[in-house]
Design a protein around this motif. Structure first.
Motif, PDB file in Angstrom:
ATOM      1  N   ARG A 230       0.839  -1.214   0.000  1.00 54.31           N
ATOM      2  CA  ARG A 230       0.000   0.000   0.000  1.00 54.31           C
ATOM      3  C   ARG A 230       0.871   1.261   0.000  1.00 54.31           C
ATOM      4  O   ARG A 230       0.536   2.258  -0.633  1.00 54.31           O
ATOM      5  CB  ARG A 230      -0.969  -0.036   1.184  1.00 54.31           C
ATOM      6  CG  ARG A 230      -2.134  -0.987   0.896  1.00 54.31           C
ATOM      7  CD  ARG A 230      -2.834  -1.425   2.138  1.00 54.31           C
ATOM      8  NE  ARG A 230      -3.442  -0.350   2.890  1.00 54.31           N
ATOM      9  CZ  ARG A 230      -4.694   0.086   2.739  1.00 54.31           C
ATOM     10  NH1 ARG A 230      -5.475  -0.450   1.820  1.00 54.31           N
ATOM     11  NH2 ARG A 230      -5.168   1.045   3.492  1.00 54.31           N
ATOM     12  N   GLN A 231       1.988   1.183   0.699  1.00 59.97           N
ATOM     13  CA  GLN A 231       2.864   2.355   0.714  1.00 59.97           C
ATOM     14  C   GLN A 231       3.462   2.625  -0.679  1.00 59.97           C
ATOM     15  O   GLN A 231       3.420   3.737  -1.180  1.00 59.97           O
ATOM     16  CB  GLN A 231       3.981   2.141   1.733  1.00 59.97           C
ATOM     17  CG  GLN A 231       4.846   3.366   1.891  1.00 59.97           C
ATOM     18  CD  GLN A 231       6.140   3.066   2.640  1.00 59.97           C
ATOM     19  OE1 GLN A 231       6.673   1.960   2.611  1.00 59.97           O
ATOM     20  NE2 GLN A 231       6.631   4.048   3.329  1.00 59.97           N
ATOM     21  N   TRP A 232       3.985   1.561  -1.299  1.00 58.93           N
ATOM     22  CA  TRP A 232       4.578   1.735  -2.636  1.00 58.93           C
ATOM     23  C   TRP A 232       3.508   2.096  -3.660  1.00 58.93           C
ATOM     24  O   TRP A 232       3.749   2.906  -4.559  1.00 58.93           O
ATOM     25  CB  TRP A 232       5.339   0.481  -3.054  1.00 58.93           C
ATOM     26  CG  TRP A 232       6.684   0.387  -2.401  1.00 58.93           C
ATOM     27  CD1 TRP A 232       6.982  -0.251  -1.231  1.00 58.93           C
ATOM     28  CD2 TRP A 232       7.911   0.965  -2.857  1.00 58.93           C
ATOM     29  NE1 TRP A 232       8.318  -0.120  -0.933  1.00 58.93           N
ATOM     30  CE2 TRP A 232       8.910   0.630  -1.926  1.00 58.93           C
ATOM     31  CE3 TRP A 232       8.266   1.740  -3.967  1.00 58.93           C
ATOM     32  CZ2 TRP A 232      10.238   1.035  -2.064  1.00 58.93           C
ATOM     33  CZ3 TRP A 232       9.587   2.127  -4.119  1.00 58.93           C
ATOM     34  CH2 TRP A 232      10.564   1.795  -3.164  1.00 58.93           C
ATOM     35  N   GLY A 233       2.327   1.475  -3.523  1.00 56.43           N
ATOM     36  CA  GLY A 233       1.218   1.783  -4.428  1.00 56.43           C
ATOM     37  C   GLY A 233       0.839   3.257  -4.320  1.00 56.43           C
ATOM     38  O   GLY A 233       0.553   3.923  -5.323  1.00 56.43           O
ATOM     39  N   GLY A 234       0.875   3.775  -3.075  1.00 62.37           N
ATOM     40  CA  GLY A 234       0.543   5.182  -2.859  1.00 62.37           C
ATOM     41  C   GLY A 234       1.581   6.104  -3.474  1.00 62.37           C
ATOM     42  O   GLY A 234       1.280   7.177  -3.983  1.00 62.37           O
ATOM     43  N   LYS A 235       2.845   5.642  -3.456  1.00 59.95           N
ATOM     44  CA  LYS A 235       3.927   6.456  -3.993  1.00 59.95           C
ATOM     45  C   LYS A 235       3.877   6.516  -5.522  1.00 59.95           C
ATOM     46  O   LYS A 235       4.258   7.508  -6.128  1.00 59.95           O
ATOM     47  CB  LYS A 235       5.243   5.779  -3.572  1.00 59.95           C
ATOM     48  CG  LYS A 235       6.211   6.722  -2.895  1.00 59.95           C
ATOM     49  CD  LYS A 235       7.572   6.078  -2.845  1.00 59.95           C
ATOM     50  CE  LYS A 235       7.999   5.640  -1.469  1.00 59.95           C
ATOM     51  NZ  LYS A 235       9.344   5.085  -1.446  1.00 59.95           N
ATOM     52  N   TYR A 236       3.441   5.413  -6.128  1.00 55.84           N
ATOM     53  CA  TYR A 236       3.362   5.349  -7.597  1.00 55.84           C
ATOM     54  C   TYR A 236       1.939   5.004  -8.010  1.00 55.84           C
ATOM     55  O   TYR A 236       1.680   3.905  -8.488  1.00 55.84           O
ATOM     56  CB  TYR A 236       4.346   4.301  -8.140  1.00 55.84           C
ATOM     57  CG  TYR A 236       5.784   4.672  -7.866  1.00 55.84           C
ATOM     58  CD1 TYR A 236       6.475   5.531  -8.722  1.00 55.84           C
ATOM     59  CD2 TYR A 236       6.453   4.183  -6.739  1.00 55.84           C
ATOM     60  CE1 TYR A 236       7.784   5.895  -8.465  1.00 55.84           C
ATOM     61  CE2 TYR A 236       7.765   4.549  -6.468  1.00 55.84           C
ATOM     62  CZ  TYR A 236       8.425   5.399  -7.335  1.00 55.84           C
ATOM     63  OH  TYR A 236       9.714   5.766  -7.094  1.00 55.84           O
TER      64      TYR A 236
END
Ligand code: ADP
Length: 594
Positions: A68-74
């Motif tokens: 979720r963190q990486w998805g939020g970043k990209y």
């Protein structure tokens, strides 16, 4: 991780059936970008590293957090609809998906564990947080298992057998059979078997990626999965690693480097650096040996050095500052020779240079405008053994360590097998040796018997190389690559057709063994397997042939007492093994009589 990310980047312009279903396309263009496959691969890798050794629940919680963190970043990387919902949801729950997303992101699981069971468990957890459907889990487990087996030196045949037995995927179709009807399909069932087939058919890392992209469909994901397995099987060429690094962001690079250090590959040279520090502090013999041991370990882990070099003028001229932008790929029209940087010491000696990390390389860049190439420690040290320089200085601009040619020899000697003859029953193509000897026919273009088996197992690459060799005379030996075999080389020799009472055939059979061993030595080969040459269609009586073979091989080993050669005499069946056994008895009885 480079394999998955490169597959994603290289396949990205051709996704949604946009390509021409060809292997022949430019690897990188302006539309070659990383997509969701890369972002989630990185997210999974980070989570598995963070939660290594923890419980299933903790690992899953970390996976959810990281994805979720990486998805939020990209956010615009190209996720599917349900996954986008999951990323945004306040209460993210598995949604029974069998999309290929579970397989495209799983590759780290193939690298971080020591057994297939642990690998499959981790792969299952990475799928279950979203792709809880049986097929979604299966896609992730199959991909991770293939990576695990490939990096543990299993042959393609063994990997294929395992995948069919455990996951029941249909791997019977060739890529040519799959290609015409294959369309964009985002399910695991219609991506993973196709990606594995592309891996099995491809003949190098790059060829696997090209083969996967040539299937069309969701080809960035196909190439991502196929590339992740190909990396474990072949390694990734340094030039492609460099291209990959140019096309990802700094935060992604940081995870790649952390991952490489965790699994002990490139980026894992810290062990050498710390051994050197200890040596500098203590300066005793034990610490010296520890440095050599650290280098040897990294060599086995397929670690790499940066080699400082000067770019030739032609390479500099090629770059037109008006049109070429940072990050563009420029292809040379001619072969370019980079001059390796050397150092001279007061005692009149000359040294090649090698650097263990980007950090160490930067120390040199502060003073000298040098480029660097990345190369396998093994290949580089092998080259140094015969280079005209006196050895290598490691990290010449930092805490340096001089590795003389004698020290390099010590590193290699440690791995040398004893001079020894072994007997193995079974198919020669399945043996794990550096070189397999082929009892070929004169044209080397493949026939029956052992020759046919080797050509079938090695694939069309071998045939193509043999075509260029101009045949082979009786008793001669020629060498080619091993292609899909686990052996790096095939040594081709042509045995004599048996003619009773003709002494010449005896000499020719002896030449086959002797010349094959000499050629192996020339190529620094230390394990070699021989079939019982001439004992098939060429009709040599097996007992007699076995005696000649053993006499010649043991004679050669006596003549090269320090070389370190393990010779496997491959017996196709138990009968041949008994014949060898009695030949051994016969020969030692003969010796006793003397
Ligand atoms: P030649 O023409 O030199 O007689 P053949 O291929 O007919 O060569 O047979 C050489 C020997 O290799 C025979 O004893 C045969 O039984 C054995 N052989 C055949 N296939 C294999 C294999 N796949 N692995 C090991 N030995 C094999």
């Amino acid at each position: 991780m480079y394999g998955a990310i490169l597959g994603d980047i290289i396949g990205s312009p051709y996704e949604f059936d946009k390509g021409d279903k060809t292997r022949d396309f430019p690897l990188f263009g302006k539309d070659s970008k990383f997509t969701d496959d890369t972002v989630m691969t990185v997210a999974v890798a980070e989570a598995l590293m963070n939660a290594k050794g923890q419980s299933d629940g903790q690992i899953k919680a970390e996976l959810i957090r990281s994805m979720r963190q990486w998805g939020g970043k990209y956010p615009g990387a190209g996720y599917g609809g349900s996954f986008r919902e999951w990323l945004k949801s306040d209460d993210p729950k598995p949604y029974n998906s069998f999309g290929n997303g579970s397989a495209m992101r799983v590759s780290a699981a193939g690298w971080l564990y020591d057994t297939t069971e642990e690998t499959r468990r981790a792969a299952r957890l990475t799928a279950e947080v979203t792709h809880s459907h049986r097929e979604g889990i299966k896609g992730a487990e199959a991909t991770a298992s293939a990576i695990f087996l490939a990096r543990n030196d299993h042959t393609k045949e063994e990997i294929k057998e395992y995948i069919i037995k455990e996951f029941h995927y249909d791997l019977s179709r060739t890529c040519d059979e799959i290609r015409p009807a294959y369309k964009h399909d985002e399910t695991c069932q219609k991506t993973v078997p196709e990606a594995i087939t592309a891996f099995l058919e491809g003949e190098s890392f790059e060829d696997v990626i090209r083969t996967a992209v040539s299937l069309g469909g969701d080809c960035d994901t196909l190439a991502c999965i196929a590339g992740s397995i190909a990396e474990a099987f072949y390694g990734v060429p340094a030039a492609l690693m460099t291209e990959c690094r140019k096309r990802v962001t700094d935060d992604i690079k940081a995870v790649i480097d952390r991952f490489d250090a965790a699994r002990g590959r490139a980026g894992g040279n810290a062990v050498i650096e710390s051994a050197i520090s200890e040596f500098k502090a203590g300066k005793n013999e034990k610490n010296f040996a520890a440095v050599l041991e650290a280098i040897r370990v990294r060599m086995h882990e397929k670690g790499q050095f940066f080699i400082p070099c000067r770019a030739p003028q032609a390479a500099v001229d090629m770059i037109d500052p008006g049109t070429v932008k940072v990050g563009d790929t420029v292809t040379a029209k001619e072969e370019l020779h980079f001059k390796l940087e050397t150092l001279h010491t007061n005692d009149g000696k000359t040294w090649l240079c090698a650097v263990t990390s980007e950090n160490e390389m930067n120390k040199c860049r502060n003073e000298h405008p040098l480029s660097s190439i990345c190369t396998d420690i093994y290949e580089f040290l092998k080259f140094c053994r015969t280079a005209k320089e006196d050895g290598v200085v490691i990290n010449p601009w930092g805490e340096y360590f001089t590795l003389s040619k004698d020290a390099i020899k010590l590193i290699f000697d440690f791995d040398k097998p004893e001079n020894k003859i072994y007997f193995e029953v079974g198919d020669i193509t399945k043996l794990r040796v550096d070189a397999i000897v082929n009892a070929a026919n004169r044209t080397l273009l493949g026939g029956g018997g052992v020759d046919g088996a080797i050509h079938r197992a090695a694939g069309p690459g071998l045939l193509e190389e043999c075509r260029k060799l101009n045949g082979c005379g009786t008793g001669e030996a020629k060498i080619t690559g091993g292609y899909r075999l686990s052996a790096k080389y095939v040594i081709h020799t042509v045995g004599p057709v048996y003619r009773a009472g003709d002494a010449k055939c005896r000499d020719q059979l002896r030449d086959c063994y002797f010349n094959s061993l000499e050629l192996a030595k020339k190529h620094d080969i230390h394990t070699i397997a021989f079939p019982a040459i001439s004992t098939g269609v060429y009709g040599y009586p097996k007992q007699e042939a076995a005696e000649i073979a053993l006499k010649t091989v043991s004679g050669w080993l006596h003549g090269n007492p320090d070389y370190g050669m393990a010779v496997v005499m491959c017996c196709y069946d138990e009968e041949m093994k008994k014949i060898y056994q009695s030949a051994v008895d016969e020969l030692s009885a003969g010796k006793d009589k003397k």
